[in-house]
Design an enzyme around this catalytic site. Sequence first.
Site, PDB file in Angstrom:
ATOM      1  N   GLU A  65       2.439  -0.376   5.088  1.00 27.22           N
ATOM      2  CA  GLU A  65       3.193  -1.314   5.854  1.00 27.22           C
ATOM      3  C   GLU A  65       2.203  -2.376   5.416  1.00 27.22           C
ATOM      4  O   GLU A  65       1.811  -3.403   5.914  1.00 27.22           O
ATOM      5  CB  GLU A  65       2.396  -0.872   7.455  1.00 27.22           C
ATOM      6  CG  GLU A  65       0.701  -0.282   6.679  1.00 27.22           C
ATOM      7  CD  GLU A  65       0.836   1.264   5.837  1.00 27.22           C
ATOM      8  OE1 GLU A  65       1.269   1.458   5.560  1.00 27.22           O
ATOM      9  OE2 GLU A  65      -0.532   1.454   6.366  1.00 27.22           O
TER      10      GLU A  65
ATOM     11  N   CYS B  86       1.828   3.526   1.947  1.00 27.73           N
ATOM     12  CA  CYS B  86       2.791   3.641   3.253  1.00 27.73           C
ATOM     13  C   CYS B  86       3.868   3.097   3.686  1.00 27.73           C
ATOM     14  O   CYS B  86       4.560   2.289   4.398  1.00 27.73           O
ATOM     15  CB  CYS B  86       2.544   4.584   4.255  1.00 27.73           C
ATOM     16  SG  CYS B  86       1.120   5.808   4.108  1.00 27.73           S
TER      17      CYS B  86
ATOM     18  N   ASN C 128       1.000  -1.089  -0.048  1.00 31.69           N
ATOM     19  CA  ASN C 128       0.205   0.184  -0.042  1.00 31.69           C
ATOM     20  C   ASN C 128       1.309   1.276  -0.003  1.00 31.69           C
ATOM     21  O   ASN C 128       2.047   1.636  -0.187  1.00 31.69           O
ATOM     22  CB  ASN C 128      -0.827   0.000   1.212  1.00 31.69           C
ATOM     23  CG  ASN C 128      -0.027   0.284   2.450  1.00 31.69           C
ATOM     24  OD1 ASN C 128       0.917  -0.018   2.324  1.00 31.69           O
ATOM     25  ND2 ASN C 128      -0.821   0.272   3.687  1.00 31.69           N
TER      26      ASN C 128
HETATM   27  O1  CDP Z   1      -4.472   8.047   9.486  1.00 28.50           O
HETATM   28  P1  CDP Z   1      -4.703   6.935   8.745  1.00 28.50           P
HETATM   29  O2  CDP Z   1      -6.237   6.322   8.702  1.00 28.50           O
HETATM   30  O3  CDP Z   1      -6.110   9.088   7.782  1.00 28.50           O
HETATM   31  O4  CDP Z   1      -3.873   7.070   7.619  1.00 28.50           O
HETATM   32  P2  CDP Z   1      -2.646   6.249   7.825  1.00 28.50           P
HETATM   33  O5  CDP Z   1      -2.365   5.678   8.725  1.00 28.50           O
HETATM   34  O6  CDP Z   1      -1.349   8.192   8.603  1.00 28.50           O
HETATM   35  O7  CDP Z   1      -1.707   5.787   6.591  1.00 28.50           O
HETATM   36  C1  CDP Z   1      -2.617   4.345   6.546  1.00 28.50           C
HETATM   37  C2  CDP Z   1      -3.178   4.052   4.932  1.00 28.50           C
HETATM   38  O8  CDP Z   1      -3.651   4.636   4.317  1.00 28.50           O
HETATM   39  C3  CDP Z   1      -1.879   4.170   4.062  1.00 28.50           C
HETATM   40  O9  CDP Z   1      -0.888   2.862   4.022  1.00 28.50           O
HETATM   41  C4  CDP Z   1      -2.564   4.231   2.718  1.00 28.50           C
HETATM   42  O10 CDP Z   1      -3.062   2.899   2.169  1.00 28.50           O
HETATM   43  C5  CDP Z   1      -3.488   4.991   3.437  1.00 28.50           C
HETATM   44  N1  CDP Z   1      -3.966   6.218   2.788  1.00 28.50           N
HETATM   45  C6  CDP Z   1      -4.110   7.437   1.607  1.00 28.50           C
HETATM   46  O11 CDP Z   1      -4.648   6.305   0.880  1.00 28.50           O
HETATM   47  N2  CDP Z   1      -3.884   8.295   1.685  1.00 28.50           N
HETATM   48  C7  CDP Z   1      -3.793   9.117   2.669  1.00 28.50           C
HETATM   49  N3  CDP Z   1      -3.320  10.158   1.924  1.00 28.50           N
HETATM   50  C8  CDP Z   1      -3.175   8.869   3.226  1.00 28.50           C
HETATM   51  C9  CDP Z   1      -3.158   7.617   3.955  1.00 28.50           C
END
Ligand code: CDP
Length: 595
Positions: A289, A287, A285
């Site tokens: 992980e 980021c 994905n």
């Molecule tokens: O805190 P939040 O649930 O917004 O997201 P995060 O833990 O920072 O990011 C988790 C995942 O959400 C990332 O690995 C991406 O797959 C997705 N993501 C995204 O699609 N677009 C963003 N602007 C940020 C995160």
Amino acid sequence: MPFSATPPEGLVTLSANARTVLDKRYLVKDKSGKSVEKPEDMFWRVATVVAEADRRYGASDGAVQAVAEEFYFLMTQRRFEPNSPTLMNAGRPLGQLSACFVLPVDDALSNGQSGIYDTLRSMALIHQSGGGTGFSFSRLRSKGAMVRSTTGVASGPISFMELYDASTDAVKQGGTRRGANMGILRVDHPDVLDFIASKEDLTKITNFNISVGITTKFMDAVKVDGSYDLLDPSTGQVTGQARARDVWDKMILGAWRTGEPGVFFIDEANRYNPVPHLGAYEATNPCGEQPLLAYDVCNLGSVNVGYYVNNGEVDWEAMRRDIALSTHFLDNIIDVNKYPLPEIDSLSKRIRRIGLGVMGFADMLVRLGIPYDSAEGVEMGRKVMEFLDVEGKKESERLAKERGAFPEWARSIWGPDETCARDENGERIRPMQLLRNCNVTTVAPTGTISIIAGCSSGLEPLFAVAFMRNQAGVMMPDVNEDFVAIAKSEGWFSDELMERIAKTGTVKHADVPLKWQAVFNTANNIAPVYHIQMQAAFQQHCDSAISKTTNFGYAATQDDVRAIYEMAYDMKCKGVTVYRDGSRDNQVLSTGATQ
Ligand code: CDP
């Protein structure tokens, strides 16, 4: 029985910052852009939708209501938060609740399903629903290769990545955030050097993170200063050779300059692929992980582990109960989710992947008085992740007994049919365990949900003790409340000290007692080896991968970066991302020192 429209009465502990972020991005709005729900309504909307899944497994009205209330307080008391798309979309027309997807990109413009332009369309649908997408471009023939139908030449993977990037600009995720992508190219693809250099210009391909898929063969060649084979993506035939160290050095130079490319240790990730009979991991994905199969999806959620420290003691019992509840929550999501593609819906239900992780880990250490960059800190990381993994799997097992194991369980690495369960030495990769979910644990960045929960993000150290945070274009002040409370109770607090900390980006000032200078040491001042040791400690007990940035000071050298990359590989991390302070503009978080 329908749920009451109003949320239950009880303690809700959301901060003003959290309310601002929710108002700006997640609450349902009217046509004029004004929020028509309060954060409490949003959490109740999410809790009721997710609890509904229990009814499919025979829960009574009363039981569903009780679970909805438990989910509600779990989130509003900031003990756990699901990933952003769940908060945005549950109970709304889109209804797409997951953050992470991987789509296949085949070497054809269109083959009806997974050709370059078919996948481009799927990407747009996923972004529109708030999800992030990862792709491997490794199957695309290299730049300059023949195109039989036109007798022209192919433009290569990087040009198509640029196409995906441009399209991402046009579709905002869920109308609220910029689209996020991961682009992966295997190190044995003939265009790997172009790929490594593709983001040298910081204004290009800005909607992608990129990582090179690193094989064991390649790392073996780096160790002995040998060459490795470059392979034709269509035929698998050797097209040439490259000196491994030359390619490795170019990756390191890029990472040192701009933080990109990252590396994805693709063979190490595949070793723990729970369902290899369904395909191999080829990308992650955005980021990093979450390695995923083609058409795979993961919904994430994170337990705020700092919450469970009271008077210097961890309340493991309370954390155990919440890990179970959070696992139950994430498993329910799979049943109530509205997936953007039928292929994704089908795979999701066959393997039921979830990603339960942590946030607030740095807060936890602070409250226990343990420095992040210490053997004790790393040990605590290992312990917390092991606890999360063991307890999450206990709940997944309980759910499997009640609702059935994930349909592909028998052939998975967890199951009794041992074709996939043993490695090349005949050892079981994972002990046999009945599970509802093929993967249970992962550690996400928690970029937004940690703000909602008012805690430190993921497993990262504190970024700063006092700083300004750029959140969706709004600069918000942030001071570490634990620090302020300790400073006040011990009598060395002053506004002037907080300003000095914000300006200098460090707590190393004479008026801060040495003990607290160590405990409140921040990301940029933590030696990179501790970042990697912490990542490796968490990785030991994590099904998926870990979102972690290893921070370097501005003066760090390429050799420093190289040492960390090699250490991460040796310690069996699944990837590495580094960031040298000041090497890019527009940092999301900025301390005074780098302004
Ligand atoms: O805190 P939040 O649930 O917004 O997201 P995060 O833990 O920072 O990011 C988790 C995942 O959400 C990332 O690995 C991406 O797959 C997705 N993501 C995204 O699609 N677009 C963003 N602007 C940020 C995160």
